[in-house]
Structure formats: structure tokens, C-alpha cells
Design a protein around this motif. Structure first.
Motif, short mmCIF file in Angstrom:
data_model
loop_
_atom_site.label_atom_id
_atom_site.label_comp_id
_atom_site.label_asym_id
_atom_site.label_seq_id
_atom_site.Cartn_x
_atom_site.Cartn_y
_atom_site.Cartn_z
N LEU A 23 5.56 -11.24 -16.67
CA LEU A 23 5.13 -11.48 -17.90
C LEU A 23 3.46 -11.63 -17.99
N LEU A 24 3.00 -11.85 -16.86
CA LEU A 24 1.67 -12.25 -16.66
C LEU A 24 1.07 -10.70 -16.70
N HIS A 25 1.69 -9.79 -15.87
CA HIS A 25 1.26 -8.48 -15.65
C HIS A 25 1.27 -7.73 -17.00
N ALA A 26 2.57 -7.81 -17.62
CA ALA A 26 2.69 -7.19 -19.07
C ALA A 26 1.59 -7.83 -20.02
N ALA A 27 1.28 -9.12 -20.02
CA ALA A 27 -0.04 -9.61 -20.86
C ALA A 27 -1.44 -8.86 -20.55
N PHE A 28 -1.38 -8.89 -19.21
CA PHE A 28 -2.73 -8.06 -18.76
C PHE A 28 -2.70 -6.47 -19.27
N ASN A 29 -1.68 -5.96 -18.98
CA ASN A 29 -1.64 -4.45 -19.56
C ASN A 29 -1.58 -4.39 -20.82
N LEU A 30 -1.01 -5.23 -21.64
CA LEU A 30 -1.29 -5.09 -23.13
C LEU A 30 -2.42 -5.44 -23.68
N THR A 31 -3.24 -6.21 -23.12
CA THR A 31 -4.87 -6.67 -23.40
C THR A 31 -5.38 -5.42 -23.22
N ALA B 230 2.24 4.08 -23.46
CA ALA B 230 1.89 2.60 -23.69
C ALA B 230 2.86 1.95 -23.29
N LEU B 231 4.03 2.45 -23.68
CA LEU B 231 5.28 1.45 -23.43
C LEU B 231 5.53 1.70 -21.91
N THR B 232 5.27 2.31 -21.36
CA THR B 232 5.62 2.57 -19.76
C THR B 232 4.39 1.28 -19.33
N ALA B 233 3.48 1.45 -19.58
CA ALA B 233 2.27 0.71 -19.20
C ALA B 233 2.70 -0.94 -19.36
N VAL B 234 3.06 -1.23 -20.62
CA VAL B 234 3.08 -2.55 -21.08
C VAL B 234 4.34 -3.15 -20.71
N LEU B 235 5.53 -2.23 -20.83
CA LEU B 235 6.90 -2.80 -20.68
C LEU B 235 7.27 -2.25 -19.18
N GLY B 236 7.08 -1.11 -18.97
CA GLY B 236 7.96 -0.58 -17.54
C GLY B 236 7.17 -0.66 -16.40
N ALA B 237 5.80 -0.91 -16.28
CA ALA B 237 5.14 -0.82 -15.05
C ALA B 237 5.18 -2.54 -14.93
N PRO B 238 5.08 -3.30 -15.42
CA PRO B 238 5.10 -4.78 -14.97
C PRO B 238 6.50 -5.06 -14.19
N PHE C 59 0.89 -1.31 0.03
CA PHE C 59 0.05 0.02 0.09
C PHE C 59 1.02 1.22 -0.16
N THR C 60 1.98 1.23 0.56
CA THR C 60 3.10 2.42 0.80
C THR C 60 4.14 2.31 -0.10
N VAL C 61 5.08 1.53 0.40
CA VAL C 61 6.35 1.58 -0.36
C VAL C 61 6.46 1.20 -1.84
N ALA C 62 5.56 0.06 -2.13
CA ALA C 62 5.61 -0.55 -3.52
C ALA C 62 5.10 0.52 -4.41
N VAL C 63 4.04 1.23 -3.74
CA VAL C 63 3.21 2.12 -4.62
C VAL C 63 4.33 3.47 -5.09
N PHE C 64 4.62 3.79 -3.89
CA PHE C 64 5.78 5.10 -4.11
C PHE C 64 6.88 4.89 -5.06
N VAL C 65 7.43 3.67 -4.76
CA VAL C 65 8.45 3.46 -5.69
C VAL C 65 8.03 3.21 -7.19
N SER C 66 6.95 2.54 -7.28
CA SER C 66 6.62 2.47 -8.72
C SER C 66 5.99 3.69 -9.37
N VAL C 67 5.19 4.54 -8.57
CA VAL C 67 4.82 6.03 -9.15
C VAL C 67 6.19 6.67 -9.61
N VAL C 68 7.36 6.95 -8.67
CA VAL C 68 8.44 7.56 -8.99
C VAL C 68 9.06 7.12 -10.28
N PHE C 69 9.30 5.73 -10.19
CA PHE C 69 10.12 5.21 -11.34
C PHE C 69 9.38 5.26 -12.66
#
Length: 328
Positions: free
Chosen positions: A190-198, A71-79, A42-52
Motif C-alpha cells: 500500500l505504501l509503495h502503491a501510494a508513492f507510485n500513484l503520487t 499507469a495501471l502497472t505502475a500503481v497496481l501491479g508493480a507494488p 539487486f538480482t533476483v527481485a529485479v529480474f522477477v519484477s521486470v519479467v512479471f
């Protein structure tokens, strides 16, 4: 009204958290550990993810269009970023559990179900925080849709990392111990990326894909619980023959609901001392079953020593006061 909707979303995440811990029928994880990884998500993981992710999207936006950068951030970076941020909590819990195991001889993080519980907990925390951010940006409708259809998404993704880590105590070789967590983490990405790509290409259709992911997640839970039940039955059969386990109690051990019914009968008859002792004996016996299996799989001398200590503990408990199983 908006605060009510947000409050219901928070309550939903808490219910999910308690549910996934309760599903771990045979060796529930300490609530303090589960809550800790939830808070990390809820805290650390979200903060790190938002920043990077913000840095990545800005950098890509300088070189290409804003839409393509998103789109690139969502499919390749975010996962990659999000699964690493969430997975860090699982590695920390595993390392802490490993240190405690060296002093106490008891490994809290071991097996597929433990990995699913911790992976789900950090995923529930992350998902709740992410959805609250979407609430602020896009309004309550988006929040409600994401809570209803996507509440288990991050839990299912990060559970793969947890499974990889949870299997480490079950293998002997160093390459396998290193490879399993990495494979789990890559699988989560990979599973996360597949969802974001879809979601990027087909919008709401991504929730149909997520439904299949969650279905597989539930099937994995059912299969591992069946495996644990078989382990308990097989490992305690010898203990019943040698007298460590009362043969009349042995049929109770593999079946969670039969044990609960037995405890309810003792309580209804006012046999509180027998109820306390039986619970301790049965918990130690289940621990003994898993420790015996792990001792053979890992070849760890410390685990063989723990097997003997658990046998002694069971005999001591039974010597003090042994509640006789009823209705067998």
C-alpha cells in the motif's frame, strides 16, 4: 563520466547498507545475511519484477491504451510484484534463521530492528538495480535524481514486511504469527502503491511524500532502539542482583556508547585480554536480556533453556578473566 556517476551510485548503496546495519546498536545482524539479501534485491527481485511487470503491462496494453496500461502497472501491479519479490528474501532468511535456532538455540531474525535491517538491505539492492536500468533508458540526470531523493524508498517500503516477520517470535498464537507478516507485506504494498500513484499524478511531488515515509522510518528505528535499551536495563537488573552480571558493569549494558568508551579505554591502556573478555561478556548479557523477554512473550521452552545457557556462559567468561569497568 557516465561510469563515474554509476560508480558513485553503487558506493552510495554500499554506504547505506553499512549504515543501516551499524544503526542496529545492540544485536547486529551477520554481515553475510545482510549482503545476501542485498544481492537478492539487486538480482533476483529485479529480474522477477521486470519479467512479471512486462507481462502484465503487455496484457493490459492489449485491452486498453499503452499509457493507461503503464499507469495501471505502475500503481497496481508493480507494488504487488516488487514487494513480493523483495519480501521473498526476508521469508527465506527468517526460515533459515528458524532452522538454525532449533539447532543452536539462537534466533538471528527477531524484532523490529532486525526486520528493518533486512528489509532495508533488500530494498537498497533493488533500488540500485532499478536506478541503473533507468540510467540506461533515460540518462544520468534521472539516475542522479533518483539516487539523491529516492535511495531510501524501497528500503522503507520493504521494512514493513521485515517488521511483520521480525515480530513473529514475539507472539504466541499461530493466527498472530501468520497475520503479522501478511499485514507487513500488505502495508509495504500500500505504501509503495501510494508513492507510485503520487508520482503518476503529480510527478516529482512524490518525493515530498517519500520524505514523510523515510521520516516515519527513522522515527520507528529510534523508538525501537529506545525499547531495546529499556529491555536491557529491565532484564539485566535481576541478573546484577543475583551476581550473573557484575553490578559495576550493569550501568554499561543499556548504553551502547558507554560500552564503546569503556572498550576504548581498555585498548588505550593495553589491556587486550580484558577488552576481549568484556566484549564477550557484554554481548552475551545483551543476548540474555532479549532472550529472557522473548522467553516470556513466546512461552517457548527452548528459549528458557537458552536463558540458562547464557547465564552459564557469562559466569564462565567472568571466571576466566573479568575486566573491571573503569570510570564508573
Amino acid at each position: 563520466m557516465s561510469s563515474t556517476i554509476a560508480g558513485i551510485g553503487v558506493l552510495q548503496a554500499v554506504v547505506y547498507l553499512l549504515f543501516i546495519r551499524a544503526v542496529d546498536l545492540y544485536e547486529r545482524e551477520p554481515l553475510s545475511y545482510v549482503v545476501a539479501v542485498f544481492v537478492w534485491g539487486f538480482t533476483v527481485a529485479v529480474f522477477v519484477s521486470v519479467v512479471f511487470e512486462s507481462i502484465l503491462q503487455y496484457t493490459l496494453g492489449v485491452m486498453t491504451s499503452a499509457r493507461f496500461a503503464h499507469a495501471l502497472t505502475a500503481v497496481l501491479g508493480a507494488p504487488v510484484i516488487e514487494e513480493c519479490a523483495k519480501g521473498a528474501a526476508l521469508f527465506l532468511v527468517f526460515l533459515f534463521s528458524l532452522l538454525l535456532a532449533r539447532s543452536r538455540g539462537e534466533m538471528e531474525f527477531s524484532g523490529v530492528m532486525d526486520g528493518i535491517v533486512y528489509g532495508s538491505a533488500v530494498g537498497f539492492g533493488f533500488s540500485l538495480a532499478e536506478d541503473l536500468l533507468y540510467y540506461v533508458q533515460f540518462g544520468p540526470e534521472t539516475f542522479v535524481v533518483r539516487r539523491i531523493f529516492g535511495g531510501f524508498g524501497h528500503a522503507a517500503f520493504t521494512s514493513l514486511t521485515g517488521v511483520g516477520i521480525g515480530l513473529v517470535p514475539w507472539v504466541r498464537t499461530l493466527p498472530a504469527k501468520v497475520a503479522l507478516p501478511l499485514l507487513g507485506l500488505v502495508g509495504a504494498m500500500l505504501l509503495h502503491a501510494a508513492f507510485n500513484l503520487t508520482a503518476t499524478l503529480f510527478g516529482a511531488l512524490a518525493y515530498a511524500f517519500l520524505f514523510l515515509v523515510v521520516l516515519a522510518y527513522l522515527v520507528l528505528i529510534i523508538l525501537w532502539l529506545a525499547f531495546e535499551r529499556r529491555v536491557i536495563r529491565q532484564e539485566l537488573c535481576e541478573e546484577a542482583r543475583t551476581g550473573t552480571i557484575d553490578p559495576r558493569e550493569y550501568p554499561l549494558m543499556p548504553t551502547y556508547f558507554r560500552r564503546k568508551l569503556h572498550y576504548a579505554r581498555l585498548l588505550s591502556r593495553g589491556r587486550f585480554g580484558h577488552w576481549r573478555t568484556d566484549r564477550r561478556v557484554h554481548a552475551a548479557a545483551v543476548d540474555l536480556a532479549f532472550t529472557k523477554r522473548l522467553a516470556r512473550r513466546s512461552g517457548d521452552p527452548a528459549r528458557r533453556e537458552r536463558v540458562e545457557r547464557l547465564r552459564e556462559r557469562i559466569l564462565q567468561l567472568r571466571g576466566v578473566s573479568v575486566g573491571e569497568p573503569e570510570g564508573l
